[in-house]
Scaffold this active site. Structure first.
Site, PDB file in Angstrom:
ATOM      1  N   GLY A  70      49.033  82.776   3.840  1.00 56.28           N
ATOM      2  CA  GLY A  70      49.648  81.499   4.205  1.00 56.28           C
ATOM      3  C   GLY A  70      49.740  80.540   3.032  1.00 56.28           C
ATOM      4  O   GLY A  70      50.739  79.833   2.864  1.00 56.28           O
ATOM      5  N   THR A  71      48.705  80.506   2.210  1.00 58.45           N
ATOM      6  CA  THR A  71      48.700  79.571   1.072  1.00 58.45           C
ATOM      7  C   THR A  71      49.859  79.867   0.128  1.00 58.45           C
ATOM      8  O   THR A  71      50.598  78.963  -0.275  1.00 58.45           O
ATOM      9  CB  THR A  71      47.352  79.677   0.320  1.00 58.45           C
ATOM     10  OG1 THR A  71      46.321  79.258   1.214  1.00 58.45           O
ATOM     11  CG2 THR A  71      47.339  78.805  -0.925  1.00 58.45           C
ATOM     12  N   GLN A 179      48.867  78.727  12.273  1.00 54.36           N
ATOM     13  CA  GLN A 179      48.000  78.702  13.459  1.00 54.36           C
ATOM     14  C   GLN A 179      48.786  78.984  14.736  1.00 54.36           C
ATOM     15  O   GLN A 179      48.251  79.498  15.709  1.00 54.36           O
ATOM     16  CB  GLN A 179      47.305  77.343  13.590  1.00 54.36           C
ATOM     17  CG  GLN A 179      46.295  77.048  12.490  1.00 54.36           C
ATOM     18  CD  GLN A 179      45.050  77.919  12.559  1.00 54.36           C
ATOM     19  OE1 GLN A 179      44.710  78.496  13.588  1.00 54.36           O
ATOM     20  NE2 GLN A 179      44.353  78.033  11.443  1.00 54.36           N
ATOM     21  N   HIS A 201      45.837  87.102   8.858  1.00 58.70           N
ATOM     22  CA  HIS A 201      44.430  87.086   9.294  1.00 58.70           C
ATOM     23  C   HIS A 201      44.157  86.106  10.428  1.00 58.70           C
ATOM     24  O   HIS A 201      43.044  86.047  10.945  1.00 58.70           O
ATOM     25  CB  HIS A 201      43.483  86.846   8.107  1.00 58.70           C
ATOM     26  CG  HIS A 201      43.466  85.465   7.544  1.00 58.70           C
ATOM     27  ND1 HIS A 201      42.359  84.663   7.622  1.00 58.70           N
ATOM     28  CD2 HIS A 201      44.396  84.754   6.882  1.00 58.70           C
ATOM     29  CE1 HIS A 201      42.615  83.513   7.018  1.00 58.70           C
ATOM     30  NE2 HIS A 201      43.849  83.546   6.554  1.00 58.70           N
ATOM     31  N   CYS A 324      38.264  75.093   4.708  1.00 67.09           N
ATOM     32  CA  CYS A 324      38.192  74.676   3.300  1.00 67.09           C
ATOM     33  C   CYS A 324      37.450  73.359   3.131  1.00 67.09           C
ATOM     34  O   CYS A 324      36.974  73.046   2.053  1.00 67.09           O
ATOM     35  CB  CYS A 324      39.577  74.606   2.673  1.00 67.09           C
ATOM     36  SG  CYS A 324      40.802  73.881   3.714  1.00 67.09           S
TER      37      CYS A 324
HETATM   38  C1  LIG Z   1      47.705  75.706   9.093  1.00 66.59           C
HETATM   39  C2  LIG Z   1      47.299  76.612   7.962  1.00 66.59           C
HETATM   40  N1  LIG Z   1      48.143  76.786   6.933  1.00 66.59           N
HETATM   41  C3  LIG Z   1      47.842  77.587   5.906  1.00 66.59           C
HETATM   42  C4  LIG Z   1      46.646  78.264   5.843  1.00 66.59           C
HETATM   43  C5  LIG Z   1      46.342  79.121   4.666  1.00 66.59           C
HETATM   44  O1  LIG Z   1      46.491  80.485   4.989  1.00 66.59           O
HETATM   45  P1  LIG Z   1      45.718  81.597   4.140  1.00 66.59           P
HETATM   46  O2  LIG Z   1      44.283  81.511   4.508  1.00 66.59           O
HETATM   47  O3  LIG Z   1      46.355  82.891   4.587  1.00 66.59           O
HETATM   48  O4  LIG Z   1      45.974  81.342   2.702  1.00 66.59           O
HETATM   49  C6  LIG Z   1      45.724  78.104   6.885  1.00 66.59           C
HETATM   50  C7  LIG Z   1      44.409  78.769   6.835  1.00 66.59           C
HETATM   51  O5  LIG Z   1      43.403  78.243   7.256  1.00 66.59           O
HETATM   52  C8  LIG Z   1      46.066  77.256   7.977  1.00 66.59           C
HETATM   53  O6  LIG Z   1      45.235  77.070   8.997  1.00 66.59           O
END
Ligand SMILES: Cc1ncc(COP(=O)(O)O)c(C=O)c1O
Length: 412
Positions: A70-71, A179, A201, A324
């Site tokens: 996601g990041t 989410q 994940h 985080c």
């Molecule tokens: C709303 C949201 N965006 C992005 C992310 C980031 O995803 P990733 O952990 O796959 O990098 C998260 C992860 O906690 C998230 O909850």
């Protein structure tokens, strides 16, 4: 057996996904860019994963870019769209409750001269679509608002926001559906977005696998340079096993959604009702427009970190907010944006259910939370009385005990 109520942080890998992945980690290990048989085998699996993920989102296979999660997908969407649109404008609109992978990407863009407009949210964490429209100027190139929040579970009115954005030609709309993806019906055409992020994940797929939907004809600038993978939008040898695992997990989540989401919502609601009965506890997030699996609260006067630690020792895994922020001393930017003062936001707690969460676990967890909150409140009251007594002694003129502030046992 400990109870896991932190599925918004991550979920376990489901067996079907693991089994689908294993051959691509072992005998079918080829590089999907190789032209020999090993490579062709990997390419076929990758192509099929594109098809499955696209189908689940209502997209075309070529509109799906696989990423490392996601990041990366959020960074690619936000920075990629901003840099590609720089010639047309420099204004980017977002909300004040985004995940840091969007929020911090915005701050990065600011360093390069982009103007970032962070829209406020209401008490429930919702953005007003009219505010989005009011913020759009001829220099606006991108709007990025998440579909559902990771700390409080509030769902944003993305289709309404899209309707406003569409009145302004050339403005792209991105939504972070990390989410939301497993629990809401995601259709990129119904939502009318140009860019949409998912992460495996969060729906029982592997960690380190995600995808960005990029509507056909949408111009984004690749954020890493190298090979021609993913149609030049994401250079780097593809994680075939990760893509296969994500596709299987997403397909199953979509197929099971109609049964999973209401069951989780029922469990969540009963859990939330019990926890709300604790003295002083307030539920956070929207009462109706919320994800079925997230129950979030503030317990004013308590430290969320101390409560989660006590719960962990008792066998319940949960968090204070986003994974985080946990472990740092920072107060949640989401709760601050929703108007919670710091002393209330410090008592933030998040419990997130998953597909495999049982009614027995929820009953046990709810009881444990109520008990732990009561203990923590008693301990906090004793501490406050001790501090008060020490202060009184310190202020008393000529009192010899003033030298021993904080070392005396509390009275009574
Ligand atoms: C709303 C949201 N965006 C992005 C992310 C980031 O995803 P990733 O952990 O796959 O990098 C998260 C992860 O906690 C998230 O909850």
């Amino acid at each position: 057996m400990p109870i896991y109520l932190d599925h918004a942080a991550t979920t376990p890998l489901r067996r079907e996904a693991l089994e689908a992945m294993l051959p691509y980690l072992t005998e079918h290990f080829g590089n999907a860019s190789s032209s020999h048989g090993f490579g062709r085998r990997a390419r076929a699996a990758l192509d099929e994963a594109h098809e499955i993920v696209a189908r689940a989102l209502g997209a075309m296979p070529r509109e799906v870019v696989f990423t490392s999660g996601g990041t990366e997908a959020n960074n690619l969407a936000v920075k990629g769209a901003a840099w590609a649109g720089k010639a047309r404008g420099h204004r980017v609109i977002t909300s004040s409750v985004e995940h840091h992978s969007v929020g911090h990407a915005m701050r990065y863009l600011e360093k390069f001269g982009f103007e970032i407009v962070e829209l406020p949210v209401d008490r429930y964490g919702r953005v007003d679509p009219d505010d989005v429209e009011a913020a759009i100027t001829p220099k606006t190139i991108l709007v990025s608002v998440m579909l559902a929040n990771n700390e409080v579970g509030t769902i944003q009115p993305i289709a309404e926001i899209a309707a406003r954005v569409r009145r302004h030609k050339g403005v792209l709309l991105h939504t972070d559906a990390v989410q939301a993806a497993p629990y809401l019906g995601i259709d990129v055409n119904a939502l009318d977005v140009d860019l949409l992020t998912i992460a495996a994940h969060k729906f029982e797929g592997p960690k380190g696998a995600g995808a960005l939907f990029v509507r056909h004809g949408t111009n984004i600038l690749a954020q890493q340079q190298g090979g021609a993978q993913e149609r030049y939008r994401r250079a780097g040898t593809e994680d075939v096993a990760g893509a296969v695992g994500m596709a299987v997990a997403l397909e199953l989540a979509v197929a099971e959604r109609a049964a999973t989401a209401p069951r989780m919502r029922g469990l969540r609601d009963s859990f939330a009702a019990t926890v709300r009965s604790s003295e002083g506890v307030q539920e956070t997030g929207h009462p109706g427009e919320r994800l079925p699996g997230i129950a979030s609260f503030v317990a004013p006067g308590l430290e969320g970190g101390a409560v989660t630690m006590a719960l962990d020792l008792g066998g319940l895994a949960c968090s204070t907010g986003s994974a985080c922020v946990s472990g740092s001393n920072e107060v949640s930017h989401v709760l601050s944006a929703m108007g919670y003062p710091e002393e209330e936001a410090r008592g933030a707690l998040r419990f997130s259910l998953g597909r495999t969460t049982t009614a027995a676990e929820i009953a046990e967890a709810a009881e444990m939370v109520v008990r732990t909150l009561a203990h923590q409140r008693e301990a906090a009251a004793v501490l406050r009385a001790q501090e008060m007594a020490a202060l009184v002694r310190a202020l008393a003129p000529g009192d010899a005990t003033a030298d021993h502030v904080g070392t005396e046992a509390p009275a009574g």
